[in-house]
Design an enzyme around this catalytic site. Structure first.
Site, PDB file in Angstrom:
ATOM      1  N   LYS A   1      -7.688   7.144  15.957  1.00 24.53           N
ATOM      2  CA  LYS A   1      -7.823   8.401  15.208  1.00 24.53           C
ATOM      3  C   LYS A   1      -8.481   8.169  13.851  1.00 24.53           C
ATOM      4  CE  LYS A   1      -4.086   7.464  12.521  1.00 24.53           C
ATOM      5  NZ  LYS A   1      -3.972   7.477  11.047  1.00 24.53           N
TER       6      LYS A   1
ATOM      7  N   ALA B   1       1.997   9.510   3.516  1.00 25.53           N
ATOM      8  CA  ALA B   1       3.047   8.759   2.833  1.00 25.53           C
ATOM      9  C   ALA B   1       3.694   9.546   1.696  1.00 25.53           C
ATOM     10  CB  ALA B   1       2.479   7.438   2.316  1.00 25.53           C
TER      11      ALA B   1
ATOM     12  N   GLY C   1       0.838  -1.184   0.000  1.00 26.87           N
ATOM     13  CA  GLY C   1       0.000   0.000   0.000  1.00 26.87           C
ATOM     14  C   GLY C   1       0.874   1.236   0.000  1.00 26.87           C
ATOM     15  N   ALA C   2       0.254   2.399   0.150  1.00 27.92           N
ATOM     16  CA  ALA C   2       1.009   3.648   0.052  1.00 27.92           C
ATOM     17  C   ALA C   2       2.115   3.729   1.099  1.00 27.92           C
ATOM     18  CB  ALA C   2       0.055   4.835   0.174  1.00 27.92           C
ATOM     19  N   TRP C   3       1.784   3.534   2.368  1.00 26.91           N
ATOM     20  CA  TRP C   3       2.775   3.698   3.421  1.00 26.91           C
ATOM     21  C   TRP C   3       3.789   2.562   3.397  1.00 26.91           C
ATOM     22  CZ3 TRP C   3       6.081   6.198   5.575  1.00 26.91           C
ATOM     23  CH2 TRP C   3       6.448   6.192   6.928  1.00 26.91           C
TER      24      TRP C   3
ATOM     25  N   GLN D   1      -9.189   1.709   6.958  1.00 25.07           N
ATOM     26  CA  GLN D   1      -9.129   0.930   8.192  1.00 25.07           C
ATOM     27  C   GLN D   1     -10.020   1.487   9.293  1.00 25.07           C
ATOM     28  OE1 GLN D   1      -5.250  -1.326   8.774  1.00 25.07           O
ATOM     29  NE2 GLN D   1      -4.502   0.668   8.117  1.00 25.07           N
TER      30      GLN D   1
ATOM     31  N   ASN E   1      -8.959   8.144   5.467  1.00 29.06           N
ATOM     32  CA  ASN E   1     -10.230   7.961   6.165  1.00 29.06           C
ATOM     33  C   ASN E   1     -11.098   9.207   6.070  1.00 29.06           C
ATOM     34  OD1 ASN E   1     -10.125   5.219   7.760  1.00 29.06           O
ATOM     35  ND2 ASN E   1      -8.075   6.103   7.864  1.00 29.06           N
TER      36      ASN E   1
END
Length: 460
Positions: free
Chosen positions: A277, A227, A42-44, A367, A340
């Site tokens: 968060k 990211a 994924g991105a991160w 997520q 998100n």
């Protein structure tokens, strides 16, 4: 920084010193490279591995950085066209692809004459969830066993919802291992377990249970960052949390001039807060879209949601004030620009629907959706009851978290429309946020069992 590395300057010497120090701690002999493997792209996860490749990749005899991702994911024509635009807008990327004889396939994909694969473009430095940010070329492996069987450091870049399954498979490959690898988890999500007592299960716990790797060898890295901005050298910081033996050496190894990594011993609590968060970021996106980016409305939401988060941290931590800085910073950036918040905006605008699920093209897994469900399920348990400030009767903790309740009814039960989030923050009977915070500080709310800890313990 990359230029300094290429020229063998001070940055290169510092990187070499940090690399050799970690190699010594891991007992690596000459001629045996340190093997770092990212699981998930994924991105991160992709950016994290690309940062390591940028910093240490020139020392090929001493370190090897690879990424595993599932094979077969096709890049559709719209994304191929976007990739072509990005490539041609960046002369350095264009030249790099031409030198690698890889440019023609992007021309053909744009014209619809061939189909690209996600693992194929990752080798050229393009993450499917972050097409506008070219990365360095990465070594990509699509066979999971090949990727991890001899890895010294494994980076979990999977969503929390996929972590248990994939690391269960990895655990089978590691049955014959003599030495235990180090695992750095980037996942920000949780699961709820209600039997035998209500408790949170985090990705590091999932990994330990699935592989048998002890928690002292598993660390969590999180912080207020986006990211693509990190890879573009925007200044950022993060914390790596875990056992004393490994967190300080890894913090030093991961630290770069634009990416400062601190360390902390409180693994599980920081990991849980990383998931919390994401819950409130979805609501922030809804409020922004429904009020046409009203700064006043967004600030009202921020005040109310952070008071709920502070209330929840008093249930989870003996000394929650220690979490205020990183938790609020991570919340702030996620509310501003995280996936998100983006998801909440798209839902409120009608550009996405709940029926599309929480895995979104170009963004990956949202997520916060599963985290809403997990936190609601846990905090609605009567066994965790707290005293209601007005009725003076015991109630489940979730009854004092109206935003969490509303998000659950919107996202999980699907009983309310997205505009119900505005009603939740405009309710005339809503507490002053200060009162909720004072309520948490007055009462003894700490429930160590929620983190699977013995009564009175504050750390994993």
């Amino acid at each position: 920084m990359v230029g300094s590395l290429a020229n063998g300057g001070p940055a290169s010497a510092a990187a070499e010193e940090k690399l050799d120090e970690l190699r010594r701690l891991l007992g690596k002999s000459d001629g045996d490279p340190l093997r770092v493997v990212g699981v998930g792209a994924g991105a991160w996860g992709s950016v994290f591995c690309a940062l390591l490749q940028d910093a240490y990749g020139r020392h090929r005899d001493r370190v090897q950085v690879r990424v595993w991702r599932r094979p077969g994911r096709a890049v559709d024509r719209a994304d191929a066209e976007r990739l072509f635009e990005v490539i041609n807008a960046r002369e350095d990327v264009l030249r790099r692809l031409i030198r690698r004889c890889a440019y023609l396939k992007y021309v053909e994909a744009r014209l619809g004459d061939r189909t690209l694969a996600a693992d194929e473009i990752l080798r050229d430095g393009f993450c499917l969830n972050m097409l506008d940010t070219p990365l360095c070329p990465l070594k990509v492996v699509t066979n999971l066993q090949e990727a991890v069987w001899d890895a010294d450091i494994v980076v979990n870049g999977l969503p929390s919802t996929e972590t248990r399954e994939v690391f269960g498979e990895i655990g089978r490959y590691w049955k014959e291992r003599i030495t235990q690898p180090l695992i750095i988890s980037l996942a920000k999500g949780i699961e709820a377990s209600l039997d035998p007592v209500p408790r949170i299960i985090t990705p590091t716990q999932m990994i330990s249970n699935a592989t048998g790797v002890p928690l002292e060898n598993i660390l969590y890295l999180g912080g207020p960052n986006i990211a693509s901005e990190i890879y573009n050298k925007e200044y950022a910081n993060a914390r790596i949390c875990g056992a004393d033996k490994w967190r300080k050496p890894l913090a030093k190894f991961l630290r770069q001039p634009h990416f400062i990594v601190w360390d902390n011993s409180d693994l599980i609590t920081h990991e849980v807060m990383g998931g919390l968060k994401n819950v409130y970021a979805i609501g922030a996106g809804m409020v922004a879209a429904l009020t046409n980016e009203s700064a006043t409305s967004k600030s009202v939401y921020f005040s109310l949601c952070t008071s709920e988060m502070i209330y929840i941290t008093h249930l989870l931590a003996r000394e929650p004030e220690k979490l205020a800085g990183p938790l609020l910073a991570d919340t702030y950036v996620t509310l501003l620009k995280g996936r998100n918040a983006w998801y909440g905006q798209k839902l409120a605008k009608g550009e996405l629907t709940l029926e599309m699920g929480d895995s979104i093209k170009g963004k990956g897994t949202i997520q916060g959706v599963s985290a809403v469900s997990a936190f609601y399920e846990l905090l609605s348990q009567g066994s965790l009851c707290v005293m209601h400030p007005e009725t003076k009767k015991p109630v489940a903790p979730v009854e004092l978290c109206p935003i969490l309740k509303t998000l659950y009814k919107i996202l999980i039960k699907r009983e309310l429309a997205t505009d119900s989030i505005l009603q939740a923050i405009r309710d005339e009977s809503m507490y002053d946020p200060r009162e909720r915070i004072e309520m948490a500080q007055r009462q003894s709310l700490y429930r160590p069992s929620l983190l699977g800890l013995p009564k009175g313990d504050a750390k994993a």
